[in-house]
Motif scaffolding. Structure first.
Motif, PDB file in Angstrom:
ATOM      1  N   VAL A  58      85.451 -12.654  38.367  1.00  0.00           N
ATOM      2  CA  VAL A  58      85.379 -14.283  38.707  1.00  0.00           C
ATOM      3  C   VAL A  58      84.756 -15.089  37.320  1.00  0.00           C
ATOM      4  N   ASP A  59      85.763 -15.739  36.904  1.00  0.00           N
ATOM      5  CA  ASP A  59      85.079 -16.563  35.725  1.00  0.00           C
ATOM      6  C   ASP A  59      84.411 -16.166  34.594  1.00  0.00           C
ATOM      7  N   MET A  60      84.670 -15.007  34.053  1.00  0.00           N
ATOM      8  CA  MET A  60      84.117 -14.335  32.916  1.00  0.00           C
ATOM      9  C   MET A  60      84.882 -14.900  31.640  1.00  0.00           C
ATOM     10  N   LEU A  61      84.707 -15.966  31.519  1.00  0.00           N
ATOM     11  CA  LEU A  61      85.300 -16.949  30.391  1.00  0.00           C
ATOM     12  C   LEU A  61      84.324 -17.609  29.298  1.00  0.00           C
ATOM     13  N   ASN A  62      84.960 -17.683  28.281  1.00  0.00           N
ATOM     14  CA  ASN A  62      84.261 -18.086  27.252  1.00  0.00           C
ATOM     15  C   ASN A  62      83.289 -19.470  27.560  1.00  0.00           C
ATOM     16  N   ASP A  63      84.295 -20.382  28.167  1.00  0.00           N
ATOM     17  CA  ASP A  63      83.122 -21.374  28.551  1.00  0.00           C
ATOM     18  C   ASP A  63      82.320 -21.459  29.754  1.00  0.00           C
ATOM     19  N   PHE A  64      82.160 -20.134  30.411  1.00  0.00           N
ATOM     20  CA  PHE A  64      81.007 -19.968  31.273  1.00  0.00           C
ATOM     21  C   PHE A  64      80.081 -18.850  30.602  1.00  0.00           C
ATOM     22  N   VAL A  65      80.363 -18.293  29.560  1.00  0.00           N
ATOM     23  CA  VAL A  65      79.436 -17.298  28.910  1.00  0.00           C
ATOM     24  C   VAL A  65      78.928 -18.005  27.581  1.00  0.00           C
ATOM     25  N   THR A  66      79.663 -18.672  26.883  1.00  0.00           N
ATOM     26  CA  THR A  66      79.265 -19.112  25.792  1.00  0.00           C
ATOM     27  C   THR A  66      79.469 -20.838  25.296  1.00  0.00           C
ATOM     28  N   GLY A  67      80.408 -21.286  26.296  1.00  0.00           N
ATOM     29  CA  GLY A  67      80.867 -22.588  25.980  1.00  0.00           C
ATOM     30  C   GLY A  67      80.259 -23.941  26.590  1.00  0.00           C
ATOM     31  N   ALA A  68      81.002 -24.566  27.467  1.00  0.00           N
ATOM     32  CA  ALA A  68      81.171 -25.937  27.916  1.00  0.00           C
ATOM     33  C   ALA A  68      80.023 -25.767  29.230  1.00  0.00           C
ATOM     34  N   LEU A  69      80.225 -24.616  30.057  1.00  0.00           N
ATOM     35  CA  LEU A  69      79.464 -24.539  31.253  1.00  0.00           C
ATOM     36  C   LEU A  69      78.521 -23.269  31.071  1.00  0.00           C
ATOM     37  N   LYS A  70      78.103 -22.927  29.933  1.00  0.00           N
ATOM     38  CA  LYS A  70      77.287 -21.828  29.463  1.00  0.00           C
ATOM     39  C   LYS A  70      76.342 -21.663  30.594  1.00  0.00           C
ATOM     40  N   CYS A  71      76.160 -20.216  31.054  1.00  0.00           N
ATOM     41  CA  CYS A  71      75.230 -19.622  32.014  1.00  0.00           C
ATOM     42  C   CYS A  71      74.551 -18.850  30.987  1.00  0.00           C
ATOM     43  N   GLU A  72      73.143 -19.175  31.000  1.00  0.00           N
ATOM     44  CA  GLU A  72      72.331 -18.350  30.114  1.00  0.00           C
ATOM     45  C   GLU A  72      72.131 -17.011  30.410  1.00  0.00           C
ATOM     46  N   ARG A  73      72.408 -16.781  31.921  1.00  0.00           N
ATOM     47  CA  ARG A  73      72.176 -15.326  32.359  1.00  0.00           C
ATOM     48  C   ARG A  73      73.608 -14.765  32.303  1.00  0.00           C
ATOM     49  N   GLY A  74      74.656 -15.334  32.050  1.00  0.00           N
ATOM     50  CA  GLY A  74      75.805 -14.759  32.054  1.00  0.00           C
ATOM     51  C   GLY A  74      76.058 -13.531  30.983  1.00  0.00           C
ATOM     52  N   ALA A  75      75.518 -13.824  29.843  1.00  0.00           N
ATOM     53  CA  ALA A  75      75.511 -12.842  28.852  1.00  0.00           C
ATOM     54  C   ALA A  75      74.965 -11.684  29.251  1.00  0.00           C
ATOM     55  N   ALA A  76      73.919 -11.513  30.106  1.00  0.00           N
ATOM     56  CA  ALA A  76      73.068 -10.270  30.507  1.00  0.00           C
ATOM     57  C   ALA A  76      73.975  -9.574  31.337  1.00  0.00           C
ATOM     58  N   ILE A  77      75.244  -9.865  32.216  1.00  0.00           N
ATOM     59  CA  ILE A  77      75.937  -8.855  32.986  1.00  0.00           C
ATOM     60  C   ILE A  77      77.133  -8.448  32.110  1.00  0.00           C
ATOM     61  N   VAL A  78      77.616  -9.024  31.071  1.00  0.00           N
ATOM     62  CA  VAL A  78      78.753  -8.356  30.121  1.00  0.00           C
ATOM     63  C   VAL A  78      78.433  -6.993  30.211  1.00  0.00           C
TER      64      VAL A  78
ATOM     65  N   TRP B 255      81.983 -31.214  37.464  1.00  0.00           N
ATOM     66  CA  TRP B 255      81.378 -30.501  36.319  1.00  0.00           C
ATOM     67  C   TRP B 255      81.714 -30.774  34.893  1.00  0.00           C
ATOM     68  N   GLY B 256      82.644 -31.937  34.455  1.00  0.00           N
ATOM     69  CA  GLY B 256      83.014 -32.039  33.541  1.00  0.00           C
ATOM     70  C   GLY B 256      84.133 -31.293  32.847  1.00  0.00           C
ATOM     71  N   ASP B 257      84.710 -31.380  31.811  1.00  0.00           N
ATOM     72  CA  ASP B 257      85.958 -30.385  31.307  1.00  0.00           C
ATOM     73  C   ASP B 257      85.225 -29.336  30.903  1.00  0.00           C
ATOM     74  N   HIS B 258      85.938 -28.217  31.368  1.00  0.00           N
ATOM     75  CA  HIS B 258      85.706 -26.806  31.084  1.00  0.00           C
ATOM     76  C   HIS B 258      86.772 -26.038  31.841  1.00  0.00           C
ATOM     77  N   ALA B 259      87.077 -24.741  30.974  1.00  0.00           N
ATOM     78  CA  ALA B 259      87.993 -23.975  31.113  1.00  0.00           C
ATOM     79  C   ALA B 259      89.509 -24.661  31.310  1.00  0.00           C
ATOM     80  N   ILE B 260      90.015 -25.622  30.304  1.00  0.00           N
ATOM     81  CA  ILE B 260      91.091 -26.220  30.547  1.00  0.00           C
ATOM     82  C   ILE B 260      92.230 -25.169  30.265  1.00  0.00           C
ATOM     83  N   ALA B 261      93.271 -25.100  30.969  1.00  0.00           N
ATOM     84  CA  ALA B 261      94.161 -24.194  30.946  1.00  0.00           C
ATOM     85  C   ALA B 261      94.794 -24.218  29.363  1.00  0.00           C
ATOM     86  N   GLY B 262      94.825 -23.056  28.795  1.00  0.00           N
ATOM     87  CA  GLY B 262      95.562 -23.013  27.451  1.00  0.00           C
ATOM     88  C   GLY B 262      94.658 -22.937  26.283  1.00  0.00           C
TER      89      GLY B 262
END
Length: 185
Positions: free
Chosen positions: A11-31, A66-73
Motif C-alpha cells: 500500500v502506497d510505497m510511492l515516491n511521494d510517500f517515502v521521499t516526496g510531497a507527503l514524505k513519511c520520515e519512518r517510511g524509509a525504515a520499512i523499505v 492532504w494537498g497534491d500528492h501521487a498525481i497519476a502519471g
C-alpha cells in the motif's frame, strides 16, 4: 499457508510517500524489510499487488485534505525503485484510502483464487487500515507484516496495529515469520 491463495498487498510505497510531497520520515525504515518480503513472496509463488494512490489533480476529494500528492502519471505516483517491481506483479490504482474502494482489487484477488491478504506499506492507521477493513468485510483473511508497515508516528502505528487486531482479527507477523511460512517452516 497455501502460497497460491495468498497475496501481498503493498500500500502506497510511492515516491511521494517515502521521499516526496507527503514524505513519511519512518517510511524509509520499512523499505528493506518490504523488499525482503516481496522477494520471498515472488520466489515462493505468492502474488504481489501494489495498491497505489493515483490521484486526479483538482478532482479527487482526498487532495482537499492532504494537498497534491501521487498525481497519476507523475514521478511522485511511482513505486519506489527499491521495491523492484516485476512483470509478475500487479498494480491497482486507487483514488481513496482503501485499495478496494471503486477499484478492481476484489475482482483480481478472486480471479487469482486468493483468500488471504498480507498488508504492507503506509499507513497502518489510514490506507492500510481502510484496505484491511474492506478486505475483512469481503471475507478475506487479513495478515499484517509488522515490520513492513508504518505510519507518521509511533503512536499512529501502534493505534493502527491495535485496531487491525481488535476489529478485523488481523494476524500480525514479522517479515521473517512470513518468509518462514512461505517456505513451509
Amino acid at each position: 499457508m497455501n502460497n497460491k491463495k495468498v497475496a501481498v498487498l503493498v500500500v502506497d510505497m510511492l515516491n511521494d510517500f517515502v521521499t516526496g510531497a507527503l514524505k513519511c520520515e519512518r517510511g524509509a525504515a520499512i523499505v528493506p524489510k518490504t523488499a525482503e518480503l516481496l522477494s520471498a513472496a515472488r520466489k515462493n509463488g505468492v502474488n504481489v499487488i501494489f495498491c497505489n494512490d493515483a490521484h486526479i489533480k483538482g478532482v479527487d476529494h482526498e487532495l482537499k485534505l492532504w494537498g497534491d500528492h501521487a498525481i497519476a502519471g507523475t514521478p511522485g505516483a511511482m513505486v519506489i525503485p527499491e521495491l523492484c517491481m516485476c512483470d509478475s506483479d500487479y498494480t491497482v490504482p486507487k483514488r481513496r484510502y482503501s485499495g478496494f474502494f471503486h477499484t478492481d482489487l476484489d475482482l483480481l484477488l478472486r480471479e487469482l483464487g486468493v483468500d488471504t491478504v498480507i498488508l504492507s506499506g503506509l499507513h497502518t492507521h489510514m490506507c492500510v487500515r481502510h484496505t484491511a477493513a474492506d478486505a475483512y468485510c469481503l471475507g478475506y483473511n487479513v495478515i499484517v507484516a509488522s515490520d513492513a508497515t508504518d505510519s507518521f508516528t509511533q503512536e499512529d502505528y501502534d493505534y493502527g496495529i491495535k485496531y487491525l487486531k481488535e476489529v478485523y482479527a488481523a494476524q500480525i507477523y514479522t517479515v521473517n515469520e512470513l518468509i518462514a511460512m512461505f517456505d513451509g517452516k
